[in-house]
Design a protein around this motif. Structure first.
Motif: not given
Length: 652
Positions: A162-166, A169-172
Motif C-alpha cells: 500500500f504505497p501512498r497514492h498521490p 487526501i486523508g487516511l489510507d
C-alpha cells in the motif's frame, strides 16, 4: 409493514375480521391467511389477536422484513386510520399480553412457531433463528483472535503493498482495512464505487499468504449471483497481474469465483446445503463480495458453514439496495462502524502509520471488525456521478436536482418526463445511440466475447417491472426504436442480437435467474441461431432458443436485477407518480451502475420524494449486534431450549 398495505387499509367499511378485509383487497396472500388460521388451530381455538399478528408476521417476510414490530405497527395504524378505521386493532399492551399467553408464541431462544421479543417484534421462528445465529456467529468471530501474526513482517508488507497514492487526501483506509483483516477472524469492508474494495481484498490475500508459512492457504472467492462472481473474478485477475507476488503466493490466490449457492453445495428444490455447521467448508479464508445483495438466511448459512478457525472477509456497499430476499444485513452490520476501540486503534496506528481518530468503547466486538472506505478513485472532485451519489445518500433532494440541472457536469443528465406517450419519442435517439455499437458488432460477425463487451457498455434501468414506465414496456419501446433504425429485425422472435435474461433457474442446463444470453448465428447451420452465454470462467456455452428456461428480452432491466453489474452508460426511467418502491437506495444503486454517464428521465417531485425516502426493513439484527448481550431476551426462569408441547418448527 409495507406502505402499500397501510395505505390500502383506509377507512371504507366496518368489518369484524381484518384478515378478510386485507385478503379481499389482495394485501395478504393466501399463504398469510392460511398460516394465520393454522396458528389459531394449533393454539386450540378462535383467537383473532393471534391470527392478525401471525398474518402480519407472514406478510412481513414476503415484503423483505425479518419480523413485524407490533408496537410500531399499532402506532402507525392509529395515525393513518384516523377516527373511523376499517377495523380497530387491539390495544398494544393487550395484544402483546394475549400473544405471550398463546401456546404457539415463545420468547427468544424457545422453540415455538412464533417468537415475540421484549421490544414487541414478532418473528416466524426460522427467521428469528437466522437472525440470532448470524449475530452470535459474527460476534464469536469478532472476539476470537486469529493464529499468531508476525507483526514485524505484517508492517513491512503493508508498506510494500500500500504505497501512498498521490491523489489520496486523508487516511489510507484501504491499508487500515488490510491490517484489520490480518488481525481479525472477520472483517467487513464497505465502500462505494471506485473505492477499491476488490483491489484491497487482493492485497489482503497477499498479506495473509505472506503470514501462512509453509502451509498454503485454502482460499475461496464467492458472490451472491453469477454476474457478481464474474465481475469479482475479472477484477481479481486484472489486479493480480499488477502485484509483485512470489510464485507461491500467486498460486494460493484463486482466480475463479463462485456463487454462494455453488460454494455451499446447493440442492435443487431444497433450502439446505451440503456444507453447514456439521460439515464445514474446507477453507482458511472466505471472501464474499456484494454482500448487500445477500439475504439474512443465506448469509447466516454461509457464516455457519465456515470453520471458526477460518477468516471471513465481507465486501459490499452498505448504501445500496438491500437484497431481494428478507433482510438488509450489510446495513445493519455496518450500523456501528466509525471508530475502533482504543486498544485496537493504537495497534492499527502502529502497524499502518496512519493517524487514526481516538477510539471509543462499544458493547459490540464488531466495532473493531468494520472498515468504511471513503475515497473514490473513480469519481474525483469534478465527477457529477460522485457528487450526485453523495447528495442522494445524505437525503438532499434540492442539491441532487441542482446537480442534475448543472451543465458543468458532463457525466450526469436530466430529462423531464411526465407523460407515458412521450416515451417513444424521448427514448428513441438515446436508445439507438446506446445500443448501435453493440448491434453493429453483431452485424459485423464479431466474436461473442466482443459482442458481450459491447452490450455491457449501455443499459436502460427502471424501478418497476409493470406499467408504462416498467421494464416490460421499455423493452418493447427499445425494440421498436431499434427496428425503425434498421438495427434489428424484430419481425421474428429470435432475431440476431436479441439479448435475453433467464428468469427461472434450470439446474440441468446450469442456467440461472439473472444470466444474460445473446442471440447470434449458429456457426454450424447458417439459417439458424443460438443463444450464447458467457460463463464466470470466460467459457462460452450456446443453446438452441427452444431449450431455454423462462426468459425475457433485456435491453431494459430493473435496478434490482442490475446489482452486481457495471455499465459505461445508463439511462434511468422513473415513474411519474410517487411509489414506495422508489427510495434513495434505489436511486443510488442505479446511479452507481454507471462508470461514465448516467441520465435520469422522470419528474422532479417524484425524484425528490425518492431521495427523501429511506428503505427501512423491520429487523432486530442491529440491536443484537450493537446493543443486546448474547444472553438477552430470554424469558426469566426458562431454559434455552424452551420445552413445549407444540411441534418444533425447524429453520431451513
Amino acid at each position: 409493514m409495507s406502505e402499500a398495505l397501510v395505505e390500502a387499509m383506509t377507512p371504507t367499511v366496518t368489518v369484524t375480521d381484518p384478515l378478510r378485509l386485507l385478503h379481499g383487497q389482495g394485501l395478504l396472500t393466501d399463504l398469510d391467511l392460511h398460516f394465520a388460521r393454522f396458528m389459531e388451530r394449533l393454539a386450540g381455538g378462535n383467537s383473532p389477536k393471534l391470527a392478525l399478528a401471525a398474518a402480519l408476521a407472514s406478510h412481513a417476510t414476503g415484503q423483505g422484513d425479518i419480523c413485524v414490530n407490533l408496537r410500531q405497527w399499532a402506532r402507525r395504524w392509529a395515525a393513518i386510520a384516523g377516527k373511523t378505521p376499517a377495523f380497530t386493532p387491539p390495544p398494544t399492551s393487550d395484544w402483546l399480553s394475549a400473544l405471550r399467553a398463546s401456546p404457539v408464541v415463545g420468547w427468544p431462544r424457545e422453540r415455538q412457531p412464533l417468537i415475540l421479543d421484549r421490544r414487541g417484534r414478532l418473528y416466524l421462528y426460522r427467521y428469528w433463528e437466522y437472525e440470532q445465529r448470524l449475530a452470535d456467529d459474527l460476534q464469536r468471530r469478532a472476539r476470537a483472535a486469529p493464529e499468531l501474526v508476525d507483526e514485524t513482517k505484517l508492517c513491512a508488507d503493508l508498506d510494500s503493498l500500500f504505497p501512498r497514492h498521490p491523489g489520496l487526501i486523508g487516511l489510507d483506509w484501504q491499508k487500515i482495512a488490510a491490517a484489520t483483516a490480518a488481525l481479525k477472524r472477520v472483517c467487513v469492508i464497505s465502500g462505494g464505487p471506485g473505492t477499491g474494495k476488490t483491489s484491497t481484498v487482493l492485497r489482503i490475500l497477499a498479506l495473509l499468504t505472506g503470514q501462512s508459512g509453509e502451509r498454503p492457504l485454502r482460499i475461496a472467492l464467492a458472490a451472491p449471483t453469477g454476474k457478481a462472481a464474474a465481475r469479482m473474478q475479472e477484477s481479481i485477475r486484472a489486479a493480480k497481474a499488477t502485484l509483485n507476488l512470489t510464485p507461491a503466493q500467486a498460486a494460493q490466490i484463486p482466480e475463479e469465483a463462485s456463487t454462494l449457492h455453488r460454494l455451499l453445495g446447493g440442492r435443487p428444490d431444497s433450502v439446505y446445503f451440503r456444507h453447514d455447521r456439521d460439515n464445514p467448508l474446507p477453507l482458511d479464508v472466505l471472501v464474499v463480495d456484494e454482500v448487500s445483495m445477500v439475504g439474512l438466511a443465506l448469509l447466516a448459512k454461509t457464516v455457519a458453514a465456515l470453520p471458526l478457525s477460518a477468516r471471513l472477509i465481507l465486501l459490499g456497499d452498505k448504501d445500496q439496495l438491500a437484497s431481494v430476499e428478507a433482510g438488509a444485513v450489510l446495513g445493519e452490520v455496518c450500523f456501528g462502524a466509525g471508530r475502533f476501540a482504543p486498544e485496537f486503534r493504537d495497534r492499527l496506528a502502529t502497524l499502518t502509520g496512519e493517524g487514526l481518530p481516538p477510539g471509543r468503547e462499544t458493547p459490540s466486538p464488531l466495532t473493531d471488525a468494520i472498515v468504511l472506505l471513503r475515497h473514490s478513485y473513480r469519481f474525483g472532485a469534478v465527477s457529477g456521478i460522485g457528487a450526485l451519489a453523495r447528495a442522494v445518500n445524505t437525503g438532499k433532494p434540492d442539491v441532487a436536482l441542482a446537480l442534475l440541472a448543472n451543465a458543468d457536469y458532463q457525466d450526469i443528465g436530466w430529462q423531464t418526463l411526465t407523460d407515458p406517450e412521450q416515451l417513444p419519442e424521448q427514448l428513441a435517439e438515446p436508445v439507438a445511440a446506446g445500443f448501435a455499437p453493440y448491434l453493429e458488432a453483431v452485424r459485423d460477425h464479431a466474436d461473442p466475447p466482443t459482442v458481450f463487451a459491447a452490450f455491457n457498455r449501455f443499459r436502460v434501468l427502471s424501478a418497476v417491472r409493470k406499467g408504462p414506465f416498467g421494464v416490460e414496456e421499455l423493452n418493447r419501446l427499445c425494440e421498436e426504436a431499434l427496428h425503425e433504425r434498421r438495427l434489428i429485425d424484430n419481425r421474428q422472435t429470435w432475431y440476431l442480437g436479441r439479448p435475453v435474461m433467464i428468469v427461472r433457474n434450470d439446474y440441468n442446463l446450469r442456467l440461472f435467474n439473472g444470466d444474460i444470453g445473446i442471440t447470434l448465428p449458429d456457426p454450424e447451420e447458417a439459417d439458424r441461431v443460438k443463444v450464447y452465454f458467457l460463463g464466470n470462467d470466460g467459457a462460452l456455452r450456446s443453446f438452441a432458443p427452444a431449450r431455454l428456461p423462462e426468459h425475457e428480452t433485456v435491453y431494459a432491466m430493473t435496478v434490482h436485477k442490475s446489482q452486481g453489474s457495471e455499465f459505461d452508460r445508463i439511462l434511468v426511467v422513473t415513474p411519474n407518480e410517487p411509489s414506495s418502491v422508489l427510495s434513495r437506495e434505489l436511486l443510488y444503486t442505479a446511479l452507481t451502475r454507471a462508470k461514465q454517464e448516467a441520465v435520469f428521465y422522470g419528474t422532479p417531485d417524484v425524484f425528490a420524494a425518492a431521495v427523501e425516502r429511506r428503505l427501512r426493513r423491520s429487523s432486530g439484527l442491529r440491536d443484537r449486534l450493537w446493543v443486546e448481550s448474547r444472553a438477552g431476551g430470554r424469558r426469566p426462569g426458562t431454559a434455552a431450549s424452551g420445552a413445549a408441547a407444540i411441534p418444533k418448527v425447524e429453520a431451513g
